[in-house]
Write a protein that holds these residues in place. Structure first.
Motif, PDB file in Angstrom:
ATOM      1  N   SER A 213       0.816  -1.215   0.000  1.00  0.00           N
ATOM      2  CA  SER A 213       0.000   0.000   0.000  1.00  0.00           C
ATOM      3  C   SER A 213       0.852   1.270   0.000  1.00  0.00           C
ATOM      4  CB  SER A 213      -0.934   0.011   1.211  1.00  0.00           C
ATOM      5  OG  SER A 213      -0.190  -0.069   2.418  1.00  0.00           O
ATOM      6  N   LYS A 214       2.142   1.137   0.350  1.00  0.00           N
ATOM      7  CA  LYS A 214       3.031   2.296   0.415  1.00  0.00           C
ATOM      8  C   LYS A 214       3.863   2.446  -0.857  1.00  0.00           C
ATOM      9  CE  LYS A 214       3.535   1.860   5.432  1.00  0.00           C
ATOM     10  NZ  LYS A 214       4.498   1.699   6.543  1.00  0.00           N
ATOM     11  N   GLN A 215       3.303   1.984  -1.974  1.00  0.00           N
ATOM     12  CA  GLN A 215       4.056   1.960  -3.221  1.00  0.00           C
ATOM     13  C   GLN A 215       4.558   3.349  -3.620  1.00  0.00           C
ATOM     14  OE1 GLN A 215       1.702   0.848  -6.542  1.00  0.00           O
ATOM     15  NE2 GLN A 215       3.295   1.248  -8.038  1.00  0.00           N
ATOM     16  N   LYS A 216       3.656   4.346  -3.622  1.00  0.00           N
ATOM     17  CA  LYS A 216       4.040   5.688  -4.060  1.00  0.00           C
ATOM     18  C   LYS A 216       5.092   6.289  -3.135  1.00  0.00           C
ATOM     19  CE  LYS A 216      -0.356   6.692  -6.337  1.00  0.00           C
ATOM     20  NZ  LYS A 216      -1.534   7.598  -6.387  1.00  0.00           N
ATOM     21  N   ASN A 217       4.944   6.063  -1.833  1.00  0.00           N
ATOM     22  CA  ASN A 217       5.911   6.604  -0.884  1.00  0.00           C
ATOM     23  C   ASN A 217       7.284   5.979  -1.077  1.00  0.00           C
ATOM     24  OD1 ASN A 217       3.828   8.106   0.207  1.00  0.00           O
ATOM     25  ND2 ASN A 217       3.359   6.578   1.783  1.00  0.00           N
ATOM     26  N   ARG A 218       7.316   4.696  -1.410  1.00  0.00           N
ATOM     27  CA  ARG A 218       8.597   4.022  -1.599  1.00  0.00           C
ATOM     28  C   ARG A 218       9.311   4.527  -2.853  1.00  0.00           C
ATOM     29  NH1 ARG A 218       9.677   0.272   2.018  1.00  0.00           N
ATOM     30  NH2 ARG A 218       8.004  -0.847   3.072  1.00  0.00           N
ATOM     31  N   ILE A 219       8.586   4.663  -3.935  1.00  0.00           N
ATOM     32  CA  ILE A 219       9.212   5.128  -5.181  1.00  0.00           C
ATOM     33  C   ILE A 219       9.785   6.528  -4.999  1.00  0.00           C
ATOM     34  CG2 ILE A 219       8.742   5.766  -7.577  1.00  0.00           C
ATOM     35  CD1 ILE A 219       6.810   3.488  -7.752  1.00  0.00           C
ATOM     36  N   ALA A 220       9.147   7.328  -4.203  1.00  0.00           N
ATOM     37  CA  ALA A 220       9.636   8.688  -3.964  1.00  0.00           C
ATOM     38  C   ALA A 220      10.972   8.689  -3.231  1.00  0.00           C
ATOM     39  CB  ALA A 220       8.601   9.477  -3.177  1.00  0.00           C
ATOM     40  N   LYS A 221      11.322   7.573  -2.571  1.00  0.00           N
ATOM     41  CA  LYS A 221      12.578   7.487  -1.822  1.00  0.00           C
ATOM     42  C   LYS A 221      13.786   7.237  -2.719  1.00  0.00           C
ATOM     43  CE  LYS A 221      12.590   4.848   1.789  1.00  0.00           C
ATOM     44  NZ  LYS A 221      12.320   3.659   2.644  1.00  0.00           N
ATOM     45  N   LEU A 222      13.568   6.979  -3.992  1.00  0.00           N
ATOM     46  CA  LEU A 222      14.692   6.748  -4.904  1.00  0.00           C
ATOM     47  C   LEU A 222      15.596   7.966  -4.959  1.00  0.00           C
ATOM     48  CD1 LEU A 222      13.223   4.890  -8.026  1.00  0.00           C
ATOM     49  CD2 LEU A 222      14.985   4.046  -6.491  1.00  0.00           C
ATOM     50  N   SER A 223      16.890   7.746  -4.919  1.00  0.00           N
ATOM     51  CA  SER A 223      17.846   8.858  -4.975  1.00  0.00           C
ATOM     52  C   SER A 223      17.850   9.482  -6.369  1.00  0.00           C
ATOM     53  CB  SER A 223      19.246   8.356  -4.618  1.00  0.00           C
ATOM     54  OG  SER A 223      19.705   7.427  -5.584  1.00  0.00           O
ATOM     55  N   ASP A 224      18.325  10.721  -6.440  1.00  0.00           N
ATOM     56  CA  ASP A 224      18.388  11.419  -7.729  1.00  0.00           C
ATOM     57  C   ASP A 224      19.317  10.699  -8.699  1.00  0.00           C
ATOM     58  OD1 ASP A 224      16.646  13.327  -6.766  1.00  0.00           O
ATOM     59  OD2 ASP A 224      18.265  14.667  -6.089  1.00  0.00           O
ATOM     60  N   ASN A 225      20.372  10.110  -8.167  1.00  0.00           N
ATOM     61  CA  ASN A 225      21.325   9.376  -9.005  1.00  0.00           C
ATOM     62  C   ASN A 225      20.631   8.227  -9.726  1.00  0.00           C
ATOM     63  OD1 ASN A 225      23.670   8.398 -10.161  1.00  0.00           O
ATOM     64  ND2 ASN A 225      24.323   7.321  -8.308  1.00  0.00           N
ATOM     65  N   LEU A 226      19.794   7.479  -8.991  1.00  0.00           N
ATOM     66  CA  LEU A 226      19.076   6.356  -9.602  1.00  0.00           C
ATOM     67  C   LEU A 226      17.973   6.845 -10.528  1.00  0.00           C
ATOM     68  CD1 LEU A 226      18.876   3.971  -6.521  1.00  0.00           C
ATOM     69  CD2 LEU A 226      20.094   3.531  -8.656  1.00  0.00           C
ATOM     70  N   LYS A 227      17.254   7.878 -10.134  1.00  0.00           N
ATOM     71  CA  LYS A 227      16.174   8.401 -10.978  1.00  0.00           C
ATOM     72  C   LYS A 227      16.697   8.860 -12.334  1.00  0.00           C
ATOM     73  CE  LYS A 227      13.035   9.952  -7.306  1.00  0.00           C
ATOM     74  NZ  LYS A 227      12.426  11.134  -6.648  1.00  0.00           N
ATOM     75  N   ASN A 228      17.868   9.468 -12.335  1.00  0.00           N
ATOM     76  CA  ASN A 228      18.438   9.974 -13.584  1.00  0.00           C
ATOM     77  C   ASN A 228      19.059   8.867 -14.431  1.00  0.00           C
ATOM     78  OD1 ASN A 228      17.750  12.570 -12.760  1.00  0.00           O
ATOM     79  ND2 ASN A 228      19.726  12.915 -11.775  1.00  0.00           N
ATOM     80  N   THR A 229      19.307   7.713 -13.818  1.00  0.00           N
ATOM     81  CA  THR A 229      19.963   6.613 -14.536  1.00  0.00           C
ATOM     82  C   THR A 229      18.968   5.608 -15.096  1.00  0.00           C
ATOM     83  OG1 THR A 229      21.825   6.825 -12.992  1.00  0.00           O
ATOM     84  CG2 THR A 229      21.764   4.849 -14.350  1.00  0.00           C
ATOM     85  N   LEU A 230      17.853   5.399 -14.407  1.00  0.00           N
ATOM     86  CA  LEU A 230      16.884   4.375 -14.803  1.00  0.00           C
ATOM     87  C   LEU A 230      16.182   4.740 -16.101  1.00  0.00           C
ATOM     88  CD1 LEU A 230      15.259   3.655 -11.327  1.00  0.00           C
ATOM     89  CD2 LEU A 230      16.698   2.084 -12.628  1.00  0.00           C
ATOM     90  N   TYR A 231      15.964   3.739 -16.940  1.00  0.00           N
ATOM     91  CA  TYR A 231      15.160   3.891 -18.147  1.00  0.00           C
ATOM     92  C   TYR A 231      13.697   3.611 -17.804  1.00  0.00           C
ATOM     93  CZ  TYR A 231      19.640   3.817 -20.563  1.00  0.00           C
ATOM     94  OH  TYR A 231      20.907   4.105 -20.980  1.00  0.00           O
ATOM     95  N   PRO A 232      12.761   4.050 -18.639  1.00  0.00           N
ATOM     96  CA  PRO A 232      11.337   3.859 -18.327  1.00  0.00           C
ATOM     97  C   PRO A 232      10.951   2.406 -18.063  1.00  0.00           C
ATOM     98  CG  PRO A 232      11.578   5.424 -20.121  1.00  0.00           C
ATOM     99  CD  PRO A 232      12.946   4.894 -19.841  1.00  0.00           C
ATOM    100  N   PHE A 233      11.481   1.454 -18.836  1.00  0.00           N
ATOM    101  CA  PHE A 233      11.114   0.061 -18.625  1.00  0.00           C
ATOM    102  C   PHE A 233      11.687  -0.475 -17.309  1.00  0.00           C
ATOM    103  CE2 PHE A 233      15.211  -0.355 -20.736  1.00  0.00           C
ATOM    104  CZ  PHE A 233      15.803  -1.450 -20.104  1.00  0.00           C
ATOM    105  N   GLN A 234      12.818   0.082 -16.866  1.00  0.00           N
ATOM    106  CA  GLN A 234      13.370  -0.312 -15.575  1.00  0.00           C
ATOM    107  C   GLN A 234      12.542   0.268 -14.429  1.00  0.00           C
ATOM    108  OE1 GLN A 234      17.321   1.249 -16.192  1.00  0.00           O
ATOM    109  NE2 GLN A 234      18.150  -0.749 -16.743  1.00  0.00           N
ATOM    110  N   TYR A 235      12.025   1.462 -14.634  1.00  0.00           N
ATOM    111  CA  TYR A 235      11.150   2.075 -13.637  1.00  0.00           C
ATOM    112  C   TYR A 235       9.873   1.253 -13.467  1.00  0.00           C
ATOM    113  CZ  TYR A 235       9.729   6.132 -10.866  1.00  0.00           C
ATOM    114  OH  TYR A 235       9.390   6.957  -9.835  1.00  0.00           O
ATOM    115  N   LYS A 236       9.337   0.720 -14.578  1.00  0.00           N
ATOM    116  CA  LYS A 236       8.141  -0.124 -14.508  1.00  0.00           C
ATOM    117  C   LYS A 236       8.429  -1.406 -13.737  1.00  0.00           C
ATOM    118  CE  LYS A 236       6.131   1.538 -18.860  1.00  0.00           C
ATOM    119  NZ  LYS A 236       5.776   1.156 -20.266  1.00  0.00           N
ATOM    120  N   CYS A 237       9.630  -1.947 -13.907  1.00  0.00           N
ATOM    121  CA  CYS A 237      10.019  -3.152 -13.164  1.00  0.00           C
ATOM    122  C   CYS A 237      10.009  -2.881 -11.663  1.00  0.00           C
ATOM    123  CB  CYS A 237      11.394  -3.621 -13.618  1.00  0.00           C
ATOM    124  SG  CYS A 237      12.101  -4.955 -12.629  1.00  0.00           S
TER     125      CYS A 237
END
Length: 398
Positions: free
Chosen positions: A82-106
């Motif tokens: 149930s805390k899915q949105k809160n968890r995704i928001a915890k991703l660091s900027d380094n990872l957010k800028n590196t991940l591709y869209p299909f990796q984000y979906k994973c």
């Protein structure tokens, strides 16, 4: 029938039953009845093959839990996070800028499955960074144990430092490479007073040989997150490695199994049982339904396929599989990376001596060897071990 059931987002309990709300149950039942009236003979045959049992449940779903003897397994919650949105928001900027869209979906899918997932993406699609991103979102379940082939332990360490250094400044000091049984047994005294979360990287062979230490040592009993890279190492349900690791890993709260290999249903049973021990209990029942068992001269052959659509439908709830052709538009033209490997220190001086000797040789009238363009004179190479090819190279006399 599977198409109808899929439309209502039913939750598969096992190969024979699905879970859904009472409101959806009434609508689904009426649609199936209409389908039966239109196709009586075909439908009756399909129902007998699929053996689908639709269970009516209240609107608030009851979490599916494994009712076994092991108390730790009973604590595992398989319902959506149930805390899915809160968890995704915890991703660091380094990872957010590196991940591709299909990796984000994973990552989104894995969070919905409470981070008990099989990542079966094709080789080269970035399963490592997906796993690192997920473990960074569940630091409350650390210490983290990474089981992988011994040849890529240093690679895992470098990738963890690369992507987690910004969010976890002390990560470099908390990564522990387990290279021997002595190192594993002495680890508790080395970090006895360390309150920070640690990451242990160990090979499959060493983990199996020292399972008694992992089970008895108080330090390792706190581990609640396991990543298995190249998880096809446990595809054989009868091997000692599988029998040793599967019961240990399936007790963990968070489990990520990673493999880029295409596996048959019979080879996937151990991994599926690791992720969902409540669903995949009996190999015999599993094999009879999905492996098309065939009697041979020396026993039963389980390497076949059966009920593939049903198998895909059930496994897609806790397994992610993408091919390169599916995400080709999101991939860069080419990506280069450095992979560090462990080597025998006895060869380091020999390699340095050869390199220094090569710089002192005159390049005039010297043919360049086709084996290595970096040396002026021809090389005679003993290729009994490709890794030590340069270490065993020596110059021929003029």
């Amino acid at each position: 029938l599977l198409t109808i059931i899929n439309k209502y987002n039913c939750i598969p309990i096992n190969a024979l039953s699905f879970q859904l709300s009472y409101y959806k149950y009434n609508k689904l039942q009426s649609e199936i009845n209409d389908y039966i009236k239109e196709n009586p003979h075909y439908t009756l045959k399909s129902i007998s093959l699929l053996s689908i049992d639709i269970i009516s449940q209240p609107e608030t779903m009851i979490a599916l839990k494994y009712k076994g003897d092991n108390k730790r397994l009973n604590k595992i919650d398989y319902k959506s996070d149930s805390k899915q949105k809160n968890r995704i928001a915890k991703l660091s900027d380094n990872l957010k800028n590196t991940l591709y869209p299909f990796q984000y979906k994973c990552i989104e899918t894995s969070i919905r499955r409470n981070c008990r997932i099989i990542i079966n993406d094709d080789m080269g699609l970035g399963k490592t960074i997906e796993a690192i991103s997920l473990c960074s979102l569940y630091t409350e379940d650390w210490p983290l144990l990474i089981i992988c082939p011994s040849s890529i332990k240093l690679y895992w360490k470098s990738q963890l430092i690369k992507y987690l250094k910004g969010s976890l400044p002390l990560i470099e000091h908390n990564i522990h490479l387990i290279s021997s049984s002595k190192d594993l047994s002495n680890r508790q005294t080395q970090i006895k007073n360390d309150t920070t979360k640690s990451i242990y990287i160990i090979s499959y062979e060493l983990c199996c040989r020292n399972m008694d230490i992992l089970l008895s040592n108080e330090l390792y009993q706190e581990i609640n997150f396991v990543i298995c890279d190249e998880s096809h190492y446990i595809k054989n349900k009868d091997s000692k490695r599988t029998k040793c690791l599967v019961p240990y890993i399936q007790k963990m709260k968070r489990v990520i199994l990673m493999t880029g290999s295409y596996l048959k249903p019979v080879e996937m049973f151990s991994m599926l049982k690791t992720i969902r021990p409540d669903v995949f209990k009996s190999f015999r029942a599993y094999a009879e339904r999905y492996c098309n068992p065939t009697k041979r001269m020396f026993g039963v052959d389980y390497s076949g396929y059966d009920n593939i659509e049903e198998f895909k439908y059930i496994t897609n709830t806790f397994m992610i599989r993408r091919m390169k052709i599916d995400v080709m538009s999101e991939l860069p033209s080419k990506h280069r990376q450095k992979i560090e490997i462990e080597s025998d220190t006895s060869y380091h001086k020999q390699i340095s001596l050869l390199v220094s000797k090569s710089t002192s040789i005159s390049l005039q009238h010297q043919p360049i060897s086709s084996i290595s363009p970096f040396f002026a004179s021809p090389l005679k190479v003993d290729i009994t071990s490709p890794i030590n090819c340069f270490a065993k190279a020596y110059y021929l006399s003029a």
